[in-house]
Design a protein around this motif. Structure first.
Motif, mmCIF file in Angstrom:
data_model
loop_
_atom_site.group_PDB
_atom_site.id
_atom_site.type_symbol
_atom_site.label_atom_id
_atom_site.label_comp_id
_atom_site.label_asym_id
_atom_site.label_seq_id
_atom_site.Cartn_x
_atom_site.Cartn_y
_atom_site.Cartn_z
ATOM 1 N N THR C 303 -55.192 -46.857 -18.575
ATOM 2 C CA THR C 303 -54.042 -46.130 -18.027
ATOM 3 C C THR C 303 -52.989 -47.145 -17.618
ATOM 4 N N ASN C 305 -49.798 -48.339 -14.991
ATOM 5 C CA ASN C 305 -49.134 -48.197 -13.695
ATOM 6 C C ASN C 305 -47.629 -48.195 -13.932
ATOM 7 N N ASP C 307 -45.402 -50.046 -12.969
ATOM 8 C CA ASP C 307 -44.811 -51.379 -13.188
ATOM 9 C C ASP C 307 -45.141 -51.944 -14.569
ATOM 10 N N SER C 309 -48.093 -52.532 -15.762
ATOM 11 C CA SER C 309 -49.431 -53.130 -15.834
ATOM 12 C C SER C 309 -50.450 -52.054 -16.193
ATOM 13 N N ASN C 311 -54.578 -50.432 -16.208
ATOM 14 C CA ASN C 311 -55.890 -50.327 -15.571
ATOM 15 C C ASN C 311 -56.929 -50.153 -16.667
ATOM 16 N N HIS C 343 -55.455 -54.768 -14.811
ATOM 17 C CA HIS C 343 -56.264 -54.608 -13.601
ATOM 18 C C HIS C 343 -57.613 -54.031 -13.996
ATOM 19 N N LYS C 418 -42.843 -50.968 -19.181
ATOM 20 C CA LYS C 418 -42.721 -50.203 -17.946
ATOM 21 C C LYS C 418 -41.927 -48.907 -18.188
ATOM 22 N N GLN C 422 -44.872 -44.460 -19.467
ATOM 23 C CA GLN C 422 -45.057 -43.146 -18.831
ATOM 24 C C GLN C 422 -44.247 -42.072 -19.563
#
Lengths: 155, 279, 609
Positions: C303, C305, C307, C309, C311, C343, C418, C422
């Motif tokens: 997924t 984030n 910013d 980055s 996960n 992350h 970024k 999304q």
């Protein structure tokens, strides 16, 4: 003469802060740090004084918190990894030196190293480093990395 | 976790401690004198012992003395092994203390705890047996003093209600020639397979052993064999190994036969060091 | 395992070495004891927290044993304080569940003492072996007859799989055309056995490599040279008849030659240092393939984030082997971003992380690596599609690099990850695409069960091979010794994180030296384990360790993400053998049992080589 029966409230000086805790005289310091103060860096590994995972610093010297009653710690200065704040020389050296794998023994090693540095501000002879660190067991690393980290701590 | 409760007392004098012992004993509470606590805590955890009261004597000033007084070195029994090492006052005792448990535990274990412990090794006793040391005890009926040689027979012969408060070591022993050899099964941090402490009074060698039998001992018979310098090193070591007060200890650390093998090698090393002045 | 005619060929061999071995069981001795926590909600939800390598097995076993739909069970595994295979079996979790159920679902934490953790949960197997290997005078191995008896303790757990693993790799990495090998799993009144770092390979390797040293002595050939003459190569087959390929198994001759210089190998005999003191080196070759279920699975979810980055969710448990970090590196490499932009979700929750068989067998990089690669491809495809629409360029022109999405015809015009990840909003406010979610699944392919008659079959996706040397300084009078140097060269395929891989291998070597020099379970006449604590079960402390030297060969496995081979367990495998060989040479004794304590060396009769 101090005498404690049943549950008693005592003051503990941990990482420079004073805490009041209710303990049984038979409670070991490790359990009180973890269960009552939420300071879980010190780890139970054997509860027999053999592995060093629960090592903290008491009045500047390393101590295995599984072999100390909480009531004995009254009036003494206790330090745990939480008090090092992530910035101590020992912590930086362990990260930079890749000196841990699973991390379970690391808190104990860090506190021994932290105390070593306080007692010996310049790098001591190798046999002293070994004597101090022989109080702890690491099952993951080869110890070469931990040894290297001790020297990095002094850089 | 210790799975039962006990009372904790922290007296500041010997008298307070002995009185507390007597008082709790009369209540049927099976009190124990407590100093470093390492052995008591581990034995409580496994319920090998279950004292109703522990009397923490390590803050009593007399038990923390560590100084030379006239013809004796006085060591309070609440001194930790680390403090004794750091003081460097009795080099042989320093060597023995430095090989007990590990460094962190040496910061907690006291001299008195090691002498009175239930574990069979009690390695601090060896230098005391060799140096004509005296030991002071204190109980509800007051204090007394005895030579270590007379009071330590396999273990320290004391009443449960007596604490040992000080040991007194004649100063001749402090700078006497000495050696300490500890052999373990293979890992350095371990109980001794055998420990040998050696102290020379003048030209005479004295030796005491831990781990070799089920108790620490000094043997004058062995000493007289080892001091017979007319005989070869191998002969002396062999003869000495035949003079143990009981069969060599046999446990999961080592068999008795292997302990004898190690004993002979260790004695030979000791005698060689003596002959070629490397000790 | 049956190949050729070992009985006939052994009779005609110039030299034959035959010896029996006895190795005791051992403890894992992870620093964190095993612990489990269970609670049951009023609507029947079961929540387990455990120190485990196998969260999905916990879910499965509780579901099957108590007839609870697996969807009602949630297993959570935080950082694990060391495992080494000992936390792969499901044990305390079931007891904690039962305890919680018996008190109406209240939380129950079950933590066992160190003494129980040593004596009660499953341990390392014990092994007895009868080894017979024959060769020509010039040191070519002709045939081997091997019998292994695995001490599995009082219950089987997965010991039969370990017996199978011993059989699969039973000869070590050598070219042997005539082979008979029987592996018997034996019930005993000992602690039951389970996986332990290297899955029994350390045990049989000791027996094989000790015997090879006896054979090379008889042939009067340097021990390392003897091995070089016999290593598995093109035209060879493994005991289970898998043909050697360089991609599949790597380059052992490179490892042996490299460890020769790394260790300063000096040949046949011990070197005198001073009176009664010699130095000697021992060598051992290692190999290992895996023995997972043929349908083992893994998965990855990614997924974003806000910013930009990412996960990374996988079912890989962090037990200290740094597996998740390497997965993050693979993902970063694929997306051409910095690794710190990934992350890692280190804690595993079976409800949110895609199932990963178990964190065992050093297979995380291979299995979860494949899943991560597929999830990364999935992300790249989605980003391309959205990027193409947002930039109004054809899909095949779109590239992704350093956090930017752009057309390779006009790299100056780009959209950042970024802004795209999304879903994209154009300057005019138009919404383009949808949020990017990456998913990748992986199931092992091409494996089979062993043929019950011949042992033929492929059990694992890859092999890792290597060579190890231990150097000792031995006191011939007291029979004590110091381990001075330990060297390992392993063909890791592609050393994608050299420092971490080096540390894993050195850690394995340290464990191998500890267990072969001082560890072992011994039972008294009543069958009671004689020393269940760290006070008397000795593991190595700092100050007695040798200098560890680690180097890699890098022969990529073309079936593996970035060519990596598994490496996490392998450092342990040849250490007991190399130490045993060095000490046997130093003391002039044929050491055939562990641990190699001075007392055991003293007990072994001196023999002419």
């Amino acid at each position: 003469m101090t005498q404690y029966d049943g549950k008693v409230v005592i003051s503990l000086n941990v990482n420079g802060e004073v805490f009041e805790v209710a303990v049984r005289p038979a409670d070991i310091l490790l359990d009180v740090l973890r269960e009552q103060l939420g300071l879980t860096a010190a780890k139970p590994g054997c509860l027999n004084g053999d592995c060093g995972a629960c090592t903290i610093v008491v009045d500047g010297l390393p101590a295995k918190s599984c072999l100390m009653l909480a009531v004995e710690a009254e009036g003494h200065a206790i330090e745990t990894v939480e008090g090092l704040g992530g910035v101590a020389a020992a912590q930086r050296a362990f990260v930079d030196g890749n000196a841990f794998q699973c991390g379970y023994c690391t808190s104990g090693f860090l506190m021994v190293c932290h105390s070593l540095k306080a007692q010996y501000p310049t790098v001591p002879e190798e046999y002293i480093i070994e004597e101090w660190l022989q109080s702890n067991i690491c099952r993951c690393t080869s110890y070469n990395e931990i040894r290297k980290a001790v020297y990095m701590m002094y850089e | 976790m210790i799975p039962f409760n006990f009372t904790y007392c922290r007296p500041s004098t010997e008298k307070e401690a002995a009185d507390a012992f007597a008082a709790h004993e009369s209540e049927g509470k099976t009190p124990l004198y407590y100093a470093g606590g390492s052995e008591i805590i581990t034995m409580c955890r496994t319920r090998s012992i279950s004292p109703g009261c522990v009397i923490d004597i390590k803050n009593i000033p007399n038990l923390n003395l560590l100084s030379v007084d006239g013809n004796h070195l006085i060591i309070g029994t609440a001194n930790t092994l680390t403090k004794i090492c750091q003081s460097k006052l009795f080099p042989l005792l320093k060597l023995a203390c430095g090989r007990i448990a590990d460094h962190t535990n040496q910061c907690r274990i006291t001299l008195g705890g090691n002498i009175c412990g239930s574990i069979i090794y009690r390695e601090t006793v060896l230098p005391l047996l060799l140096s004509d040391a005296d030991i002071t005890l204190f109980g509800p009926n007051g204090g007394r003093s005895a030579s270590v040689e007379s009071i330590f027979r396999r273990r320290l012969a004391r009443n449960q209600n007596e604490m040992i408060t000080q040991v007194r070591i004649p100063i001749w022993a402090l700078d006497a020639r000495h050696a300490h050899i500890k052999k373990t099964a293979n890992e350095k941090i371990d109980y001794p397979l055998i420990s040998v402490a050696a102290l020379w009074k003048g030209e005479t060698l004295r030796v005491a052993f831990s781990g070799l039998c089920s108790y620490p001992f000094r043997s004058k018979e062995i000493e007289s064999v080892l001091n017979d310098r007319a005989k070869s090193i191998e002969e002396r070591a062999q003869r000495a190994s035949e003079l143990l007060p009981e069969q060599a200890y046999n446990d999961s650390v080592a068999s008795s036969e292997y302990r004898l093998f190690v004993l002979k090698n260790t004695l030979e090393k000791l005698l060689e060091g003596w002959e070629n002045d490397s000790i | 395992m049956k190949k050729g005619d070992s009985a006939k060929i052994l009779k005609s061999c110039d030299v034959v070495a035959e010896h029996s071995y006895h190795l005791p069981p051992l403890g894992h001795m992870a620093m964190e004891v095993r612990t489990a926590h269970a609670e049951i909600s009023s609507d029947g939800g079961v929540f387990i927290t455990s120190s485990s390598q196998s969260p999905y097995s916990i879910r499965k076993q509780i579901s099957e044993a108590f007839l609870i739909p697996s969807g009602q069970i949630e297993v959570f595994v935080p950082f694990v304080g060391g495992a080494f295979g000992g936390k792969a079996p499901v044990m305390l979790e079931i007891l904690a569940f039962l305890a919680s159920r018996s008190v109406g679902g209240k939380p129950v934490r079950l933590t066992i003492s160190r003494e129980q953790d040593i004596a009660t949960p499953p341990c390392h197997i014990g092994l007895e072996a009868d080894i017979k290997i024959g060769a020509t005078k010039d040191g070519k191995i002709q045939a081997a007859e091997l019998i292994y008896r695995v001490d599995c303790g009082a219950y089987t757990d997965i010991a039969p799989y370990m017996a199978k693993a011993v059989a699969t790799d039973c000869t070590g990495p050598y070219h042997i055309e005539n082979l008979t090998c029987d592996v018997v799993c034996v019930y005993t009144n000992h602690t039951y056995a389970t996986s332990f770092r290297s899955f029994a390979h350390d045990s049989y390797t000791f027996c094989i490599e000790r015997t090879l040293d006896m054979l090379s002595e008889k042939c009067e050939i340097d021990q390392l040279e003897f091995r070089l003459r016999n290593i598995i190569r093109h035209g060879s087959q493994t005991p289970s008849r898998v043909a050697y390929t360089k991609s599949g198994m790597g380059d052992l001759s490179k490892c042996l030659n490299s460890v020769k210089s790394l260790s300063g190998w000096c040949g046949l005999n011990p070197t005198n240092i001073k009176k009664d003191t010699v130095r000697a080196k021992g060598v051992a070759c290692i190999w290992k393939t895996e023995n997972p279920p043929t349908d083992a699975i893994s998965g990855a979810l990614i997924t974003f984030n806000p910013d930009g980055s990412l996960n990374l969710h996988t079912g890989v448990v962090e037990i200290g082997s740094n597996g998740a970090t390497m997965l993050a590196q693979m993902l970063a490499e694929k997306l051409k971003i910095d690794a710190d932009q990934v992350h890692i979700v280190s804690e595993v929750n079976t409800r949110t992380a895609p199932e990963h068989w178990k964190t065992v067998a050093s297979l995380s990089e291979y299995m979860a690596g494949h899943a991560v690669m597929r999830a990364a491809d999935d992300i790249v495809n989605q980003l391309r599609n959205i990027g193409a629409m947002a930039l109004n360029r054809p899909n095949d022109e779109i590239e992704i690099s350093h956090g930017r999405v752009f057309s390779n015809k006009n790299p100056e015009r780009f959209i950042t990850l970024k802004d795209l990840a999304q879903g994209y909003k154009s300057l005019s406010g138009e919404s383009i695409g949808e949020p990017v979610l990456g998913r990748g699944g992986f199931m092992l392919k091409g494996l089979c069960l062993l043929n019950p008659e011949t042992g033929e079959g492929k059990t694992g996706p890859q092999w890792t091979l290597g060579a190890q040397v231990v150097e000792v300084e031995a006191d011939l009078k007291t029979l004590t010794y110091r381990i001075i140097n330990a060297s390992t060269v392993i063909d890791v395929g592609n050393a994608i994180n050299p420092e971490s891989i080096r540390a894993q291998i050195a850690g394995g070597m340290a464990m191998g030296i500890s267990l072969s020099s001082r560890e072992g379970f011994f039972y008294n006449e009543n069958g009671v384990l004689s020393h269940p604590n760290f006070r008397s079960y000795k593991v190595m402390h700092i100050g007695q360790e040798p200098n560890y030297k680690v180097a890699f060969a890098e022969t990529p496995d073309c079936t593996s993400p970035y060519g990596v081979r598994s490496f996490s367990e392998h450092g342990v495998i040849g250490m007991p053998a190399a130490l045993g060989n060095a000490l046997s040479l130093a003391f002039g004794k044929q050491l055939d049992t562990l641990p190699l304590t001075p007392e055991n060396i003293w007990r072994t009769p001196t023999e002419d080589f």
